[in-house]
Write a protein that holds these residues in place. Structure first.
Motif, mmCIF file in Angstrom:
data_model
loop_
_atom_site.group_PDB
_atom_site.id
_atom_site.type_symbol
_atom_site.label_atom_id
_atom_site.label_comp_id
_atom_site.label_asym_id
_atom_site.label_seq_id
_atom_site.Cartn_x
_atom_site.Cartn_y
_atom_site.Cartn_z
ATOM 1 N N HIS A 199 118.964 142.569 -20.984
ATOM 2 C CA HIS A 199 119.633 141.601 -20.108
ATOM 3 C C HIS A 199 119.164 141.817 -18.685
ATOM 4 O O HIS A 199 119.205 142.939 -18.178
ATOM 5 N N GLY A 200 118.732 140.773 -18.048
ATOM 6 C CA GLY A 200 118.394 140.798 -16.632
ATOM 7 C C GLY A 200 116.936 141.046 -16.329
ATOM 8 O O GLY A 200 116.526 140.910 -15.182
ATOM 9 N N LEU B 125 120.555 146.317 -15.037
ATOM 10 C CA LEU B 125 119.986 145.815 -16.280
ATOM 11 C C LEU B 125 120.561 146.621 -17.435
ATOM 12 O O LEU B 125 120.913 147.772 -17.281
#
Ligand SMILES: [Cu+2]
Length: 67
Positions: free
Chosen positions: A18-19, A53
């Motif tokens: 994610h991110g 993240l």
């Protein structure tokens, strides 16, 4: 960056991030399984501002159980 994702579970798994801005084939996801005992080693260049993240298991049908 290279990350070695070792699956020490007794069932197949996968992870996704994610991110991170990264190539799709390095992102993992429910169709990029890592078999028990196997290691998946995505590698990519990080070219984005600092951020929080994280990653988590994402196997189809067993994400809730593995998370
Ligand atoms: Cu997710």
């Amino acid at each position: 960056m290279r990350i070695n994702v070792g699956n020490e579970l007794d069932e197949a798994s996968t992870v996704h991030w994610h991110g991170l801005s990264l190539p799709a084939e390095m992102d993992g996801g429910p169709h990029q399984m890592v078999e028990p005992g196997a290691t998946w080693s995505p590698n990519f260049t990080i070219d984005q501002p600092a951020a929080t993240l994280w990653y988590h298991p994402h196997p189809d049908g067993t994400t809730e159980h593995q998370v």
